[in-house]
Each structure stands twice: as structure tokens, then as C-alpha cells.
Scaffold this active site. Sequence first.
Site, PDB file in Angstrom:
ATOM      1  N   SER A 234      -0.255  -0.238  -0.611  1.00 38.08           N
ATOM      2  CA  SER A 234       0.731   0.138  -1.622  1.00 38.08           C
ATOM      3  C   SER A 234       0.941   1.640  -1.606  1.00 38.08           C
ATOM      4  O   SER A 234       0.000   2.403  -1.360  1.00 38.08           O
ATOM      5  CB  SER A 234       0.248  -0.320  -3.000  1.00 38.08           C
ATOM      6  OG  SER A 234      -0.099   0.784  -3.793  1.00 38.08           O
ATOM      7  N   LYS A 235       2.184   2.045  -1.865  1.00 37.27           N
ATOM      8  CA  LYS A 235       2.444   3.472  -1.754  1.00 37.27           C
ATOM      9  C   LYS A 235       1.787   4.254  -2.886  1.00 37.27           C
ATOM     10  O   LYS A 235       1.599   5.445  -2.784  1.00 37.27           O
ATOM     11  CB  LYS A 235       3.937   3.770  -1.647  1.00 37.27           C
ATOM     12  CG  LYS A 235       4.786   3.324  -2.780  1.00 37.27           C
ATOM     13  CD  LYS A 235       6.247   3.686  -2.488  1.00 37.27           C
ATOM     14  CE  LYS A 235       7.180   2.940  -3.399  1.00 37.27           C
ATOM     15  NZ  LYS A 235       8.539   2.875  -2.905  1.00 37.27           N
ATOM     16  N   ARG A 236       1.416   3.579  -3.947  1.00 38.01           N
ATOM     17  CA  ARG A 236       0.743   4.279  -5.030  1.00 38.01           C
ATOM     18  C   ARG A 236      -0.730   4.517  -4.713  1.00 38.01           C
ATOM     19  O   ARG A 236      -1.322   5.472  -5.152  1.00 38.01           O
ATOM     20  CB  ARG A 236       0.878   3.501  -6.345  1.00 38.01           C
ATOM     21  CG  ARG A 236       1.907   4.133  -7.270  1.00 38.01           C
ATOM     22  CD  ARG A 236       2.461   3.185  -8.298  1.00 38.01           C
ATOM     23  NE  ARG A 236       3.705   2.591  -7.824  1.00 38.01           N
ATOM     24  CZ  ARG A 236       3.841   1.338  -7.414  1.00 38.01           C
ATOM     25  NH1 ARG A 236       2.821   0.531  -7.431  1.00 38.01           N
ATOM     26  NH2 ARG A 236       5.001   0.877  -7.005  1.00 38.01           N
ATOM     27  N   ARG A 237      -1.311   3.642  -3.919  1.00 33.81           N
ATOM     28  CA  ARG A 237      -2.763   3.719  -3.711  1.00 33.81           C
ATOM     29  C   ARG A 237      -3.131   4.198  -2.304  1.00 33.81           C
ATOM     30  O   ARG A 237      -4.098   4.912  -2.114  1.00 33.81           O
ATOM     31  CB  ARG A 237      -3.320   2.312  -3.942  1.00 33.81           C
ATOM     32  CG  ARG A 237      -4.804   2.185  -3.924  1.00 33.81           C
ATOM     33  CD  ARG A 237      -5.209   0.745  -4.192  1.00 33.81           C
ATOM     34  NE  ARG A 237      -4.389  -0.175  -3.417  1.00 33.81           N
ATOM     35  CZ  ARG A 237      -3.874  -1.306  -3.898  1.00 33.81           C
ATOM     36  NH1 ARG A 237      -4.106  -1.671  -5.131  1.00 33.81           N
ATOM     37  NH2 ARG A 237      -3.131  -2.083  -3.138  1.00 33.81           N
ATOM     38  N   VAL A 240       0.679   5.305   3.135  1.00 32.43           N
ATOM     39  CA  VAL A 240       1.504   4.306   3.822  1.00 32.43           C
ATOM     40  C   VAL A 240       2.691   4.913   4.551  1.00 32.43           C
ATOM     41  O   VAL A 240       3.352   4.233   5.324  1.00 32.43           O
ATOM     42  CB  VAL A 240       2.063   3.239   2.854  1.00 32.43           C
ATOM     43  CG1 VAL A 240       0.937   2.485   2.185  1.00 32.43           C
ATOM     44  CG2 VAL A 240       2.991   3.847   1.821  1.00 32.43           C
TER      45      VAL A 240
END
Length: 469
Positions: A234-237, A240
Amino acid sequence: MTVRVRFAPSPTGMFHVGGARSALQNWIFAKQQGGVFVLRIEDTDAARNKPEWTEGILSALDWIGIARGSYEGPYFQSSYAGEHRAAAQRLYEGGRAYYCDCTREDVQARTGPQQRGYDGFCRDRGLEPGEGRALRFRTPDEGETVVVDLVRGEPTFENKLIEDFVIARGDGSPVFLLANVVDDMSMGITHVIRAEEHLPNTPKQQLLWDALGVKPPIWAHVPVVVNEKRQKLSKRRDKVALEAYRDEGYLADAMRNYLMLLGWAPSGDREIVPWSVIEEEFRLDEVNPSPAFFDEKKLRAFNGDYIRALPVEEFVAACRPWLTGTETIAPPPWQPDEFDPAAFAAVAPLAQTRIAVLSEIVPNVDFLFLADPLIDEAAWAKAMKEGAADLLDAAIVAFEALESWDAESLKATLEAVGAERGLKLGKAQAPVRVAVTGRTVGLPLFESLEVLGRDRTLTRLRAARVRLV
Ligand code: GLU
């Protein structure tokens, strides 16, 4: 029939490595089939799209070898809004869709909060189009929808379990599901190769193909990409963005080879193979449908192998963006006129075997270009223990007396200085290395001193000695 595939990213953020993987798979498949690769930017979500994300996609594709001008497009989904609306209208007029004025609350009041999906309340109410009325697809009550999927066989969905889904919103705008189908249809797409996340959409989309009277494409849903905790990247975590890897100094060749290994491998237990072998051997029906682990550690090691395999002149050229800085890569700590290409060329082969990503070149060579080394204080504290002052004094005297300033003589000299103090070479090197480079680890010390030169080496050793007083 000419094979036509498409890559259809939404420009809503940095370009995701999973997207890059799907793009490459489409690209290779098209090439193998003598087909056409189409790029379609799905930019209908006006609130989330930004032109710079589109530019980011184009340049990231370029970087991994899908060059502008060598594919069809980019087409922009937003330019086909008329076609999307016309398709919605056709479905309505043909009785395959109906208007619905239920709110979510209405539906939940009837079905209870546990029940998911629409209950078909407006199916036979014969509502006319109108503001706030959504258009829903009339899903067949019976039968099943069989999806032909090159990765997953024939996933089969019972139609009665598929709700009457929305195809155009209350303001008349068609939703993604429909726009995506209409565009694939008008662009003559024969194979849809995309991420597994879209599989739940597929039976609905295939029903739309059927309802619009066109033979559906062959599908291939390639595995979701996960992190070490088996969570979807995920781009939040997670890291990526393909651009982030590029700017850290991953080589495009290593990156694209690694991306192709997500769920697939070339023959013969090999992982690092020329791109031409991947282009020849890759088969969608050999892709493992289970989630694919994006292992950054492995990618790093992989990249290191690719770096070591470069001819040294290519390595030197590949380092350039980090030696100068670019729009997206921070400039190095030295000034442009402090950089010495000859000195860099002299140490480049030593650095090439030691770094895993190209950005690591900077801390390995900055001591050569800065007037004073950047001292890492923890390294200083570790190296400058008791005896360091005495050792530096002796090293300075011995180095001053050297006739030939070369790595071999420097090594022999420091070895002797250390031996007189009962120190092995490794121990004797530590204070010298920190004094000269600022760090405890780095390129081989004596070659570094040779390139740095007598005057600068002695100046730094003396400066360190002064600090120890
Ligand atoms: N625009 C969709 C996405 O970025 C792609 C849908 C598709 O490939 O069919 O997820």
C-alpha cells in the site's frame, strides 16, 4: 485476429510497482503475439487525477523500457465520456438496465445492515430517467458467468449472487466498470491482463460485454503484490513508487527483471537472465496465482548483482545523476567544481563491487571531493580510542617519508607502524580511515589514499591529530 492488450492506469498517485509489473506483462504478451500494446489513462476521477501523475506514468514506463512512441496511445478515458453515456443509454433502451431512486438508507432499511448489495427494489418499477436516479444493470437471475482467465482457469460466478450494480450515477455519469468496458470494446482489446484486485469486477464487466453484444476478451488476473507481512502493498505503508526505486539507484534492467519474477520464473532455476530470455519464455499460464511477495532485500541484492555486471564505463555513466543531482535526486554534498572525474574514475571499480544501489556511491566517494571529510561522530568515537594519537603521529611521519605514494607502499607502511604497536592492520587502519574519510567503512583504504593524494591525506591526518590533543 490481432492481439490487442492495454495497460489502463488511473493517474491518482505515484506509479505503483504492481502497476509496472502488469504493464510489463502486457508488453511482453503483445510482443510475443505480434500484437499491439495500448496505453489508456483512466482519468475519469477528476477529483483525484493530476496531470503530473500522468507524466509520471509515461516517464516511469519509459524507464522500464516501454518507450513513448513504441505503443498506441496514450488515450485518455475522459475523452470518451460520450461513448460511455451512449452505452448506458443503449443498455437502458434495450431493457438491460433500469433507473433506481433508492438511497443506501432505503436499501438498508429493507434488507438490514448485514445484507450486502442491492435488493432489486426498482427492477420492475419502470422509473423514468431523472435527476438523482442511478442506472442499474439488470443482472440475469439465472445461469453463471464463466470467465476465461489465463492465470486462474475458469473462475465461475453464479449470476443470482451478483447484485444489480450501478452503471451510471444519479448525475448521469457512467461509473468505472462501464467506462472501462466501453473503452476496451471500442479499442478492440482482445486480452485484459490486470491485477487480481479487479477479479470481483470481472463477472459484472463480462455481463456488460454480453449485454452490449460483443464477445468478451480473454482475461488474466495476475497476483496481488504483498509485503513481508503478506499485506497488499500500500502506498501509505510501503515503498511502492517505481520512481522512488529509480531515484534510489535501482537499475531499470534489475527492476524489470525482478518485477517479472513476481509469481513467475524463467526456466532452469535461474533468476538473473537477459531480458530477451524473459521476453521469450514468459507465459501467463505459468504465473502462480497466489499473492507475490515483493522482497525489497532480495531486490537490493539483485540490483547489486546487476551493478557488478556492468562494464565499468557504464557504471561510471550510471552513477552520474547521483554525482550531480537531478530534478528528483538531491545534489551531492560537494560543489560541482569540486568534483574530479579522473579521481572518480580511479575509484569507480572499487565502489562498483561494494554498492547495492547507485545512491550509495555518494557516501563512498564524498571524501574525495569535499575540502574536509564529513566526520561521522559515532565512527570517530569508535576509532579514536586510546593509542589513536600515537598511531596517527607515527603514520604521519612514516607517510611523509614515503617515496612512492601508492597503495602498496601505503599499506606496507601502516602495517609496519601498527606492528610496532602490537596492532593488526585492521586496527591500525581504523583511526586513519576515520581521519581521512570520516567513516569506519568504505572503499579499500590504501587505494583511497593513493587517489586522494599525499597532501590532502597528510592534511587530514594532521587535522585529526590536532583534534585529539
Ligand atoms: N484503471 C484501473 C486501475 O488503475 C485499471 C482497470 C483495468 O486494468 O481494467 O486499477
